[in-house]
Enzyme design. Structure first.
Site, PDB file in Angstrom:
ATOM      1  N   HIS A 293       0.784  -1.140  -0.003  1.00 41.75           N
ATOM      2  CA  HIS A 293       0.066   0.041  -0.187  1.00 41.75           C
ATOM      3  C   HIS A 293       0.769   1.255  -0.280  1.00 41.75           C
ATOM      4  O   HIS A 293       0.685   2.144  -0.869  1.00 41.75           O
ATOM      5  CB  HIS A 293      -0.911  -0.106   1.264  1.00 41.75           C
ATOM      6  CG  HIS A 293      -1.940   1.377   1.361  1.00 41.75           C
ATOM      7  ND1 HIS A 293      -3.146   1.362   0.847  1.00 41.75           N
ATOM      8  CD2 HIS A 293      -1.638   2.480   1.799  1.00 41.75           C
ATOM      9  CE1 HIS A 293      -3.459   2.355   1.356  1.00 41.75           C
ATOM     10  NE2 HIS A 293      -2.806   3.233   1.744  1.00 41.75           N
ATOM     11  N   GLU A 294       1.806   1.439   0.871  1.00 39.88           N
ATOM     12  CA  GLU A 294       2.734   2.574   1.033  1.00 39.88           C
ATOM     13  C   GLU A 294       3.782   2.738  -0.202  1.00 39.88           C
ATOM     14  O   GLU A 294       3.812   3.807  -0.622  1.00 39.88           O
ATOM     15  CB  GLU A 294       3.670   2.478   2.303  1.00 39.88           C
ATOM     16  CG  GLU A 294       2.682   2.515   3.425  1.00 39.88           C
ATOM     17  CD  GLU A 294       1.404   3.568   3.681  1.00 39.88           C
ATOM     18  OE1 GLU A 294       1.790   4.686   2.979  1.00 39.88           O
ATOM     19  OE2 GLU A 294       0.613   3.226   4.375  1.00 39.88           O
TER      20      GLU A 294
ATOM     21  N   HIS B 239       1.696   4.655  -2.845  1.00 40.24           N
ATOM     22  CA  HIS B 239       2.008   6.150  -2.348  1.00 40.24           C
ATOM     23  C   HIS B 239       3.340   6.588  -2.893  1.00 40.24           C
ATOM     24  O   HIS B 239       3.752   7.554  -3.972  1.00 40.24           O
ATOM     25  CB  HIS B 239       1.812   6.543  -0.728  1.00 40.24           C
ATOM     26  CG  HIS B 239       0.494   6.549  -0.542  1.00 40.24           C
ATOM     27  ND1 HIS B 239      -0.473   7.304  -0.986  1.00 40.24           N
ATOM     28  CD2 HIS B 239      -0.225   5.586   0.555  1.00 40.24           C
ATOM     29  CE1 HIS B 239      -1.504   6.971  -0.206  1.00 40.24           C
ATOM     30  NE2 HIS B 239      -1.586   6.119   0.449  1.00 40.24           N
TER      31      HIS B 239
ATOM     32  N   GLU C 253      -4.628   8.187  -2.988  1.00 46.37           N
ATOM     33  CA  GLU C 253      -5.026   6.846  -2.412  1.00 46.37           C
ATOM     34  C   GLU C 253      -5.312   5.851  -3.553  1.00 46.37           C
ATOM     35  O   GLU C 253      -5.318   4.510  -3.259  1.00 46.37           O
ATOM     36  CB  GLU C 253      -6.134   6.789  -1.339  1.00 46.37           C
ATOM     37  CG  GLU C 253      -6.016   7.506  -0.298  1.00 46.37           C
ATOM     38  CD  GLU C 253      -5.189   6.963   0.677  1.00 46.37           C
ATOM     39  OE1 GLU C 253      -5.103   5.493   0.517  1.00 46.37           O
ATOM     40  OE2 GLU C 253      -4.370   7.425   1.100  1.00 46.37           O
TER      41      GLU C 253
END
Length: 529
Positions: free
Chosen positions: A285-286, A289, A315
């Protein structure tokens, strides 16, 4: 004379002195904004340090440092030099290129919001956030909401005051949402949230009533997983996905996050020795980003064209990598052998078992960051409803734990036993970030729309993922999303990338097909209803 196209299609002549005036004003504006951007990037590094490496006793000094930088940035953004340059450019906008107009638009929006708010309020908001962070960490560790409540109360009051200064005639929550998603009006946001809720609640009910048995304990039955080996696995996965270590790093934090610039985008995760998937998906997930941040234009650094298009789009990138890539069956052909290397006790697992375990819909998960793709949005909805009611004055801060617990029981059929696993679990309110949570669901919907477009554009994308080849999907995202920075407003960016305006349709179709197949649901859940 220099000629430019008029709005009616003809050519208009711009006097030389207007062009010189506009050029000078634009250069001045960009010079001033570069200083502001660098101050804000320095703030983010200090914030990263506070959450990752700063010793516990450093809070008082860090609070003063962050407050000082917030004040300097605010003063620079509201300075007459910027105001005068913007006024000159307003009168001479025909002389600007499309990129220059986008730059001016973004700086003007930030300037006008900042100019409406007194410096003293900006400083107090920064100080409160810095002080609240360590209090929140302690309150969560000690299950002590009462210790954090005064800070949450102050954040609510300060956010109301902030919204009042910006526009006293509008819904305060709509004003606060614009800090994180400035381009989508609240009614558009609420329509997307409503469509997601109306699609997911009956789907989740059908899944819970399903007789289908998945390999939900494929990983948990294997015992514990050391944090050191989990970290090594996460590093290997980041390398496989294409994370450039010369511009990033992996660390741990109480609440995983990513921050940085196109030159330095860092990621964090956290480890639970009973659940290796938690750190794995948090890291992916990170990574999403960070990949967005690193995909911004180096040449446009410290300008709006080198900055992200705010949090909904941000997001979308994290959720795309976490869910559409990371949780896909194709990716598990790559991921499972890596897990086997670091945890040989998983050698007997099949790709299908691992895929099912990674995509199960939980019946008893209380923690948003550990939630599955479907119930995740009910977690988000609960937070959105509570903070909206707090800002409206419909509920008091003291009521938050009980209301939180009641909503979890109503929406998810589970009830937290402690505030640590209830209303204290997220870091956002300690930062004073009210209006942030909707961007998680908005980003998930955008991710589905973007990934569907990528699948149409990239030949056999699924096969490339299964082979561990991610160059094409990274290039597609960089070309269609990252490189534009804040050049386009949200809906235009999504429309240009996908051919359609932003809606929840692609997300609903995606989850309907995926989970309809996984749980053998009736046909109504296998199409975008």
């Amino acid at each position: 004379m220099i000629h430019h196209q008029s709005t009616s299609g003809g050519l208009i002549a711009l006097p030389w002195y207007i062009l010189i005036m506009s050029t000078d004003a634009y250069a001045t504006l960009c010079e001033q904004y570069e200083q502001i951007a660098n101050i804000q990037h320095a703030q983010s590094v200090l914030s990263w340090d506070q959450q990752v490496t700063m010793p516990e006793g450093g809070t008082p000094a860090r609070t003063a440092q962050l407050s000082a930088l917030s004040t300097v940035a605010h003063n620079a953004l509201t300075d007459d030099i910027i105001a005068d340059a913007l006024e000159t450019l307003r009168a001479n906008s025909d002389s600007l290129s499309s990129d220059e107009k986008a730059t001016v638009r973004e700086i003007r929006r930030k300037h006008e919001r900042a100019a409406a708010v007194p410096e003293s309020l900006v400083a107090e908001m920064s100080e409160t956030a810095s002080e609240a962070l360590s209090v929140w960490e302690s309150a969560k560790a000690n299950n002590d909401f009462n210790a954090f409540a005064p800070y949450l109360q102050r954040h609510v009051e300060l956010n109301r005051e902030y919204a009042e200064y910006i526009d006293p005639t509008r819904d305060a929550y709509a004003v606060l949402l614009e800090e994180f998603e400035p381009c989508l009006p609240l009614d558009h946001v609420e329509s997307v949230l409503r469509e997601i809720r109306e699609a997911l609640i009956p789907m989740i009910d059908a899944i819970r009533a399903s007789d289908t048995t998945l390999a939900t304990d494929a990983f948990t039955r294997q015992g514990t997983y050391s944090s050191a080996n989990q970290e090594a696995l996460c590093r290997d996965v980041l390398t496989t996905l294409g994370y450039p270590w010369e511009r990033g790093r992996l660390d741990t934090a109480p609440h995983p996050f990513s921050m940085g610039t196109s030159f330095d985008a860092r990621v964090t995760t956290r480890f639970d020795e009973t659940d290796p998937l938690g750190s794995l998906f948090s890291t992916i997930h990170e990574f999403g980003h960070a990949t967005y941040t690193l995909g911004l234009s180096d040449d446009a650094y410290a300008t709006p064209l080198g900055e992200d298009r705010d949090l909904s789009v941000h997001e979308s990138q994290s959720r795309l990598w976490e869910n559409h890539v990371g949780r896909s069956r194709a990716f598990w052909n790559v991921l499972l052998p890596q897990i086997n290397t670091h945890f040989p006790k998983t050698d007997a697992l099949s790709v299908n078992e691992a895929y099912e375990a990674a995509n199960q819909v939980y019946k008893d998960n209380l923690i948003r960051v550990n939630a599955d793709e479907l119930t995740y949005h009910l977690h988000v909805l609960i937070r959105y409803e509570i903070e909206r009611a707090l800002i409206a004055g419909d509920i008091d801060v003291a009521e938050v734990p009980a209301i939180w617990d009641d909503k979890y029981e109503e929406y998810l059929g589970i009830r937290p036993e402690t505030d640590a696993e209830g209303c204290l679990q997220d870091i956002h309110w300690s930062h004073g970030n009210i209006g942030y949570f909707p961007t998680y669901s908005l980003g998930s919907a955008m991710a589905a729309q973007l990934y569907a477009a990528a699948e149409e554009s990239i030949v056999e994308l699924d096969s490339k993922v299964a082979a561990g080849s991610f160059d094409e999907i990274r290039r597609w995202l960089q070309t269609n999303v990252h490189q534009h920075g804040a050049r386009y407003e949200t809906d235009k960016l999504i429309t240009q990338a996908t051919g359609s305006s932003f809606t929840a349709d692609a997300f609903i179709s995606y989850v309907s097909e995926k989970y309809g197949s996984l749980y053998d649901l009736d046909q109504e859940f296998r199409v975008g209803n």
